[in-house]
Design a protein around this motif. Structure first.
Motif, PDB file in Angstrom:
ATOM      1  N   ASN A 392       0.827  -1.207   0.000  1.00  0.00           N
ATOM      2  CA  ASN A 392       0.000   0.000   0.000  1.00  0.00           C
ATOM      3  C   ASN A 392       0.862   1.258   0.000  1.00  0.00           C
ATOM      4  OD1 ASN A 392      -2.316  -1.562   0.055  1.00  0.00           O
ATOM      5  ND2 ASN A 392      -2.447  -1.554   2.297  1.00  0.00           N
ATOM      6  N   GLN A 393       1.929   1.229   0.798  1.00  0.00           N
ATOM      7  CA  GLN A 393       2.822   2.386   0.831  1.00  0.00           C
ATOM      8  C   GLN A 393       3.512   2.586  -0.519  1.00  0.00           C
ATOM      9  OE1 GLN A 393       5.435   1.509   4.101  1.00  0.00           O
ATOM     10  NE2 GLN A 393       3.968   2.179   5.665  1.00  0.00           N
ATOM     11  N   GLN A 394       3.934   1.476  -1.130  1.00  0.00           N
ATOM     12  CA  GLN A 394       4.581   1.589  -2.438  1.00  0.00           C
ATOM     13  C   GLN A 394       3.610   2.089  -3.496  1.00  0.00           C
ATOM     14  OE1 GLN A 394       6.190  -2.301  -3.151  1.00  0.00           O
ATOM     15  NE2 GLN A 394       7.940  -2.005  -1.785  1.00  0.00           N
ATOM     16  N   ALA A 395       2.362   1.578  -3.442  1.00  0.00           N
ATOM     17  CA  ALA A 395       1.370   2.040  -4.415  1.00  0.00           C
ATOM     18  C   ALA A 395       1.102   3.535  -4.247  1.00  0.00           C
ATOM     19  CB  ALA A 395       0.075   1.243  -4.255  1.00  0.00           C
ATOM     20  N   GLN A 396       0.971   3.974  -2.990  1.00  0.00           N
ATOM     21  CA  GLN A 396       0.754   5.393  -2.741  1.00  0.00           C
ATOM     22  C   GLN A 396       1.949   6.219  -3.204  1.00  0.00           C
ATOM     23  OE1 GLN A 396      -1.932   6.861  -1.813  1.00  0.00           O
ATOM     24  NE2 GLN A 396      -1.089   8.937  -1.621  1.00  0.00           N
ATOM     25  N   ALA A 397       3.151   5.710  -2.918  1.00  0.00           N
ATOM     26  CA  ALA A 397       4.356   6.427  -3.350  1.00  0.00           C
ATOM     27  C   ALA A 397       4.439   6.493  -4.871  1.00  0.00           C
ATOM     28  CB  ALA A 397       5.597   5.750  -2.775  1.00  0.00           C
ATOM     29  N   LEU A 398       4.046   5.388  -5.543  1.00  0.00           N
ATOM     30  CA  LEU A 398       4.074   5.391  -7.008  1.00  0.00           C
ATOM     31  C   LEU A 398       3.072   6.387  -7.577  1.00  0.00           C
ATOM     32  CD1 LEU A 398       4.435   1.583  -7.842  1.00  0.00           C
ATOM     33  CD2 LEU A 398       6.121   3.384  -8.201  1.00  0.00           C
ATOM     34  N   ARG A 399       1.892   6.450  -6.954  1.00  0.00           N
ATOM     35  CA  ARG A 399       0.904   7.421  -7.433  1.00  0.00           C
ATOM     36  C   ARG A 399       1.412   8.852  -7.264  1.00  0.00           C
ATOM     37  NH1 ARG A 399      -2.760   3.593  -5.130  1.00  0.00           N
ATOM     38  NH2 ARG A 399      -2.708   4.699  -3.135  1.00  0.00           N
ATOM     39  N   GLU A 400       1.978   9.129  -6.104  1.00  0.00           N
ATOM     40  CA  GLU A 400       2.504  10.470  -5.877  1.00  0.00           C
ATOM     41  C   GLU A 400       3.681  10.767  -6.800  1.00  0.00           C
ATOM     42  OE1 GLU A 400       3.475  10.638  -1.780  1.00  0.00           O
ATOM     43  OE2 GLU A 400       1.380  10.639  -1.089  1.00  0.00           O
ATOM     44  N   THR A 401       4.535   9.764  -6.987  1.00  0.00           N
ATOM     45  CA  THR A 401       5.671   9.954  -7.895  1.00  0.00           C
ATOM     46  C   THR A 401       5.200  10.163  -9.323  1.00  0.00           C
ATOM     47  OG1 THR A 401       7.030   8.547  -6.472  1.00  0.00           O
ATOM     48  CG2 THR A 401       7.822   8.934  -8.707  1.00  0.00           C
ATOM     49  N   GLY A 402       4.154   9.418  -9.716  1.00  0.00           N
ATOM     50  CA  GLY A 402       3.615   9.591 -11.066  1.00  0.00           C
ATOM     51  C   GLY A 402       3.088  10.993 -11.289  1.00  0.00           C
ATOM     52  N   ARG A 403       2.366  11.494 -10.283  1.00  0.00           N
ATOM     53  CA  ARG A 403       1.861  12.868 -10.421  1.00  0.00           C
ATOM     54  C   ARG A 403       3.010  13.872 -10.483  1.00  0.00           C
ATOM     55  NH1 ARG A 403      -2.244  10.839  -6.820  1.00  0.00           N
ATOM     56  NH2 ARG A 403      -1.022  11.504  -5.012  1.00  0.00           N
ATOM     57  N   ALA A 404       4.022  13.642  -9.636  1.00  0.00           N
ATOM     58  CA  ALA A 404       5.164  14.559  -9.652  1.00  0.00           C
ATOM     59  C   ALA A 404       5.913  14.490 -10.980  1.00  0.00           C
ATOM     60  CB  ALA A 404       6.107  14.232  -8.492  1.00  0.00           C
ATOM     61  N   LEU A 405       6.069  13.268 -11.512  1.00  0.00           N
ATOM     62  CA  LEU A 405       6.752  13.128 -12.798  1.00  0.00           C
ATOM     63  C   LEU A 405       5.960  13.767 -13.930  1.00  0.00           C
ATOM     64  CD1 LEU A 405       8.138   9.470 -12.616  1.00  0.00           C
ATOM     65  CD2 LEU A 405       9.442  11.599 -12.569  1.00  0.00           C
ATOM     66  N   GLU A 406       4.643  13.637 -13.864  1.00  0.00           N
ATOM     67  CA  GLU A 406       3.817  14.252 -14.902  1.00  0.00           C
ATOM     68  C   GLU A 406       3.975  15.773 -14.889  1.00  0.00           C
ATOM     69  OE1 GLU A 406      -0.872  14.329 -16.350  1.00  0.00           O
ATOM     70  OE2 GLU A 406      -0.227  13.132 -14.624  1.00  0.00           O
ATOM     71  N   MET A 407       3.960  16.348 -13.695  1.00  0.00           N
ATOM     72  CA  MET A 407       4.169  17.791 -13.597  1.00  0.00           C
ATOM     73  C   MET A 407       5.570  18.170 -14.067  1.00  0.00           C
ATOM     74  SD  MET A 407       2.359  18.594  -9.912  1.00  0.00           S
ATOM     75  CE  MET A 407       2.850  20.308 -10.020  1.00  0.00           C
ATOM     76  N   LEU A 408       6.555  17.347 -13.695  1.00  0.00           N
ATOM     77  CA  LEU A 408       7.928  17.630 -14.106  1.00  0.00           C
ATOM     78  C   LEU A 408       8.083  17.527 -15.614  1.00  0.00           C
ATOM     79  CD1 LEU A 408      10.827  18.238 -13.226  1.00  0.00           C
ATOM     80  CD2 LEU A 408      11.189  15.778 -12.957  1.00  0.00           C
ATOM     81  N   ASN A 409       7.420  16.524 -16.214  1.00  0.00           N
ATOM     82  CA  ASN A 409       7.489  16.391 -17.673  1.00  0.00           C
ATOM     83  C   ASN A 409       6.876  17.603 -18.365  1.00  0.00           C
ATOM     84  OD1 ASN A 409       8.800  13.922 -17.700  1.00  0.00           O
ATOM     85  ND2 ASN A 409       6.894  12.746 -17.614  1.00  0.00           N
ATOM     86  N   GLN A 410       5.773  18.080 -17.813  1.00  0.00           N
ATOM     87  CA  GLN A 410       5.167  19.280 -18.391  1.00  0.00           C
ATOM     88  C   GLN A 410       6.103  20.475 -18.282  1.00  0.00           C
ATOM     89  OE1 GLN A 410       1.426  19.776 -16.396  1.00  0.00           O
ATOM     90  NE2 GLN A 410       0.443  18.046 -17.455  1.00  0.00           N
ATOM     91  N   GLN A 411       6.744  20.596 -17.123  1.00  0.00           N
ATOM     92  CA  GLN A 411       7.685  21.698 -16.952  1.00  0.00           C
ATOM     93  C   GLN A 411       8.872  21.559 -17.905  1.00  0.00           C
ATOM     94  OE1 GLN A 411       8.748  21.663 -12.820  1.00  0.00           O
ATOM     95  NE2 GLN A 411       6.705  22.263 -12.110  1.00  0.00           N
ATOM     96  N   LEU A 412       9.368  20.315 -18.051  1.00  0.00           N
ATOM     97  CA  LEU A 412      10.489  20.101 -18.968  1.00  0.00           C
ATOM     98  C   LEU A 412      10.089  20.387 -20.406  1.00  0.00           C
ATOM     99  CD1 LEU A 412      12.078  16.835 -17.510  1.00  0.00           C
ATOM    100  CD2 LEU A 412      13.024  19.141 -17.427  1.00  0.00           C
ATOM    101  N   ALA A 413       8.865  19.957 -20.765  1.00  0.00           N
ATOM    102  CA  ALA A 413       8.401  20.228 -22.131  1.00  0.00           C
ATOM    103  C   ALA A 413       8.310  21.728 -22.379  1.00  0.00           C
ATOM    104  CB  ALA A 413       7.047  19.557 -22.363  1.00  0.00           C
TER     105      ALA A 413
END
Length: 660
Positions: A392-413
């Motif tokens: 559960n902790q890993q799934a939550q961390a992956l979800r949060e990381t995914g959201r952070a990566l998506e925002m980071l990808n948008q910023q990088l783009a």
């Protein structure tokens, strides 16, 4: 007559104390029918203790098992047994069992024909396993009995560890019938321990949580301790090493304490919840290490006493730490407490039995093993809950990381888009003043200048042209990144393109003393349909690199063609040089932007490191394939393969090309 009366009166207590048994007796516990003498100095001999006048020093034993705990005294046990079979019965042997394998020294004395006693057997775990009359992990002696006669036997016990004597007289048939049950129980216990070890090993390999690694080491240490204390070790693993038979017991207790405390620290995260409990467990770990060391370098008695004290402190401390973690709201702590309660209770019962506070019976003797068997089932709940929590902790961390990566990808783009727009704007703006500089320098050639000034003008003009080339390269790169370039196919003369490239780069090659050769078959079609400009750019970058990185020899531009259909020509255009080359370690980044094979090349050879990156993107844009091969110090070869339409298919019959 008076002397005879004295002898009879002296032997009368012995006769009165004899216990009767007959052929119907299967097993006879001897704890409450034996007499015990504690020899504190250890100086008494069999002649002294067997004298009739010495019988008053023996005391009737009132418990089922002699349990003296850790005592340095020598204990003498007297057994008076009378076989009450029919007088016509023949003599028969019975088995005397002492069911405590860790006993160091054990001597059995039986009556001889002269009225005295002789040493019938000397054994113990301080002697090799072969010293036992019957090779069993418990001590087993064969006693002969004559019907209607009383047989007196003496046992002399001494041990640096706990002194215990659970004695039982067995008929041979009853003893053999009882062994399968005992072996099944021990097999079940050892099987459970092995199952725990393998199960937790798979858990560790699956989740890579070090808590399970510590638990595996703890289970291994505890299992080896059980093998040692139950006599299986001396029976099967080290039968001829009495020193290790003694030293292994405190050593494995210390190892179990060390790894058990580390497991509790890691599993319960004591460093985060309580510095006090974490410090206590660390102290117990150090104590476990000290016990392990002392078991190898000091006396067995000292090491075993310290190991027993460590076991008690370990039991209480682990339980208290689990309760504290549970009180602090740690979810897995409740399962930990439930699982460890069974094991710790068994360990506590076993330790109290060893210290002499509880009787030595089957339940207390095997309490720790039974507790550990119960623990494996209960601890599986803690393990399952721990895994679910981690998931559960890993799934939550992956979800949060995914959201952070998506925002980071948008910023990088956005950053890349702004960067490309900035580079495109800058390069466009630089072209105007650079064209002015280049034009002015070219106009200076129409003015009469002395030799020195002409040299300055030539140098400035060459530098301006290089600068303009870099600006053009950056502009092309930004347009490629932005996707603003596309293939523009039109008829063009292939041979004319090749001649232009050779003429353009011949001066650069000649200035370095290199040759620049063109190898193109005379039967190549003259007119093809394709993007001449982008093909020329791509080949230009390859020629420029070949000349730049070559010091001796030269560069070869080679063209080969092969018909792939009635109006399609497959071209293979290669640029080979005899330059410095590169190894395979540099290949992954070879086509990256701003990449140089050697960091020093940016100073020695110049350039932005974007030529090959542009070349590959241009090749893909016009439908070509770019390949390379190179060896350090032997040069490089880049090959461009593409298919182009023929502008004049009717002239193919006059060409010497083969159809593919």
């Amino acid at each position: 007559m008076r002397y005879l009366l004295i002898v009879v009166l002296g032997w009368l207590p012995l006769l009165a104390a004899a216990v009767d048994f007959d052929d119907s007796t299967r097993s006879l516990p001897l704890g409450r029918v034996m007499h015990v003498f504690e020899d504190r100095d250890g100086n008494a001999s069999i002649a002294q203790v067997s004298a009739p006048s010495f019988s008053e020093h023996f005391r009737p034993h009132q418990a089922d098992v002699l349990n003296a705990g850790y005592s340095t005294s020598v204990f003498w046990i007297r057994l008076d047994l009378r076989y009450t079979a029919k007088p016509s019965a023949t003599p028969r042997s019975w088995l005397l069992e002492l069911a405590y394998p860790p006993l160091d020294h054990l001597e059995l004395y039986l009556p001889d024909s002269a009225g005295g006693f002789y040493l019938a057997q000397r054994t113990g775990d301080a002697l090799p396993y072969s010293s036992r009359q019957i090779e069993q992990n418990n001590y087993l002696f064969e006693l002969p009995f004559v019907p209607g006669h009383t047989t007196t036997a003496y046992l002399r016990l001494h041990s640096q560890g706990s002194v215990q004597a659970p004695l039982t007289l067995w008929s041979t048939e009853a003893y053999l019938e009882a062994q399968p049950t005992r072996l099944y129980v021990l097999g079940l216990i050892y099987g459970v321990l092995l199952g725990m070890l393998v199960y937790n090993l798979f858990i560790y390999l699956s989740v890579r949580d070090t808590s399970y690694l510590y638990y595996i080491l703890y289970i291994a240490s505890f299992g080896l301790y059980q093998v040692s204390v139950n006599g299986a070790g001396v029976a099967y693993f080290w039968p001829d090493n009495p020193w290790w038979a003694n030293a292994s017991t405190p050593l494995f207790i210390g190892a179990a304490g060390l790894f058990g405390c580390q497991f509790a620290r890691s599993f319960l995260r004591m460093a985060q919840h309580s510095r006090a409990f974490d410090g206590l467990l660390k102290l117990l770990m150090v104590s476990g290490g000290v016990v392990m060391l002392l078991s190898l370098v000091s006396s067995y008695g000292l090491a075993l006493r310290l190991a027993t004290a460590l076991a008690l402190l370990f039991t209480v401390s682990i339980f208290a730490a689990g309760l504290y973690a549970w009180w602090r709201g740690m979810r897995v702590a409740r399962y930990f407490i439930i699982a460890w309660s069974a094991f710790l209770l068994g360990g506590l019962v076993n330790t109290l039995m060893v210290l002499g506070y509880l009787p030595n019976v089957f339940l207390t003797m095997y309490a720790s093993q039974i507790g550990s068997a119960l623990e494996v089932g209960l601890l599986s709940l803690a393990l399952a809950d721990r895994i679910n929590t981690m998931r559960n902790q890993q799934a939550q961390a992956l979800r949060e990381t995914g959201r952070a990566l998506e925002m980071l990808n948008q910023q990088l783009a956005n950053s890349n888009r702004l960067k490309d727009e900035f580079l495109a704007t800058v390069t466009h703006e630089l072209r105007t003043p650079m064209n002015g500089v280049i034009g002015s320098l070219e106009l200076m050639q129409t003015v009469s200048m002395d030799r020195e000034l002409a040299q300055y003008q030539h140098t400035a003009s060459a530098a301006a042209q290089d600068m303009m080339g870099m600006v053009d390269d950056i502009l092309i790169l930004t347009e490629l990144q932005a996707g603003r370039l596309s293939a523009q196919n039109a008829p063009f003369a292939l041979r004319g393109l090749l001649q232009e490239l050779r003429a353009k780069y011949a001066a650069a090659a000649l200035s370095k003393g290199l040759y620049l050769n063109l190898d193109a078959p005379a039967d190549l079609p003259e007119m093809l349909i394709g993007d001449r400009h982008k093909l020329a750019l791509c080949l230009g970058y390859l020629l420029d690199n070949g000349i730049k990185f070559t010091h001796q020899g030269g560069v070869m531009l080679q063209v080969r063609g092969r018909l792939q259909g009635p109006d399609v020509l497959g071209l293979s255009i290669s640029v080979s040089d005899s330059g410095i080359g590169f190894d395979r370690l540099a290949e992954p980044g070879l086509y990256q932007r701003f990449f140089q094979v050697d960091g020093s090349m940016s100073r020695q050879y110049g350039g932005l490191g974007i030529g090959l990156a542009i070349c590959r993107q241009l090749a893909e844009l016009i439908g070509a394939r770019l390949q390379h091969e190179s060896n350090p110090g032997q040069g490089s070869r880049f090959e461009l393969g593409l298919s182009l339409a023929l502008s004049q298919p009717q002239a193919l019959s006059r060409q010497g090309l083969n159809r593919g």
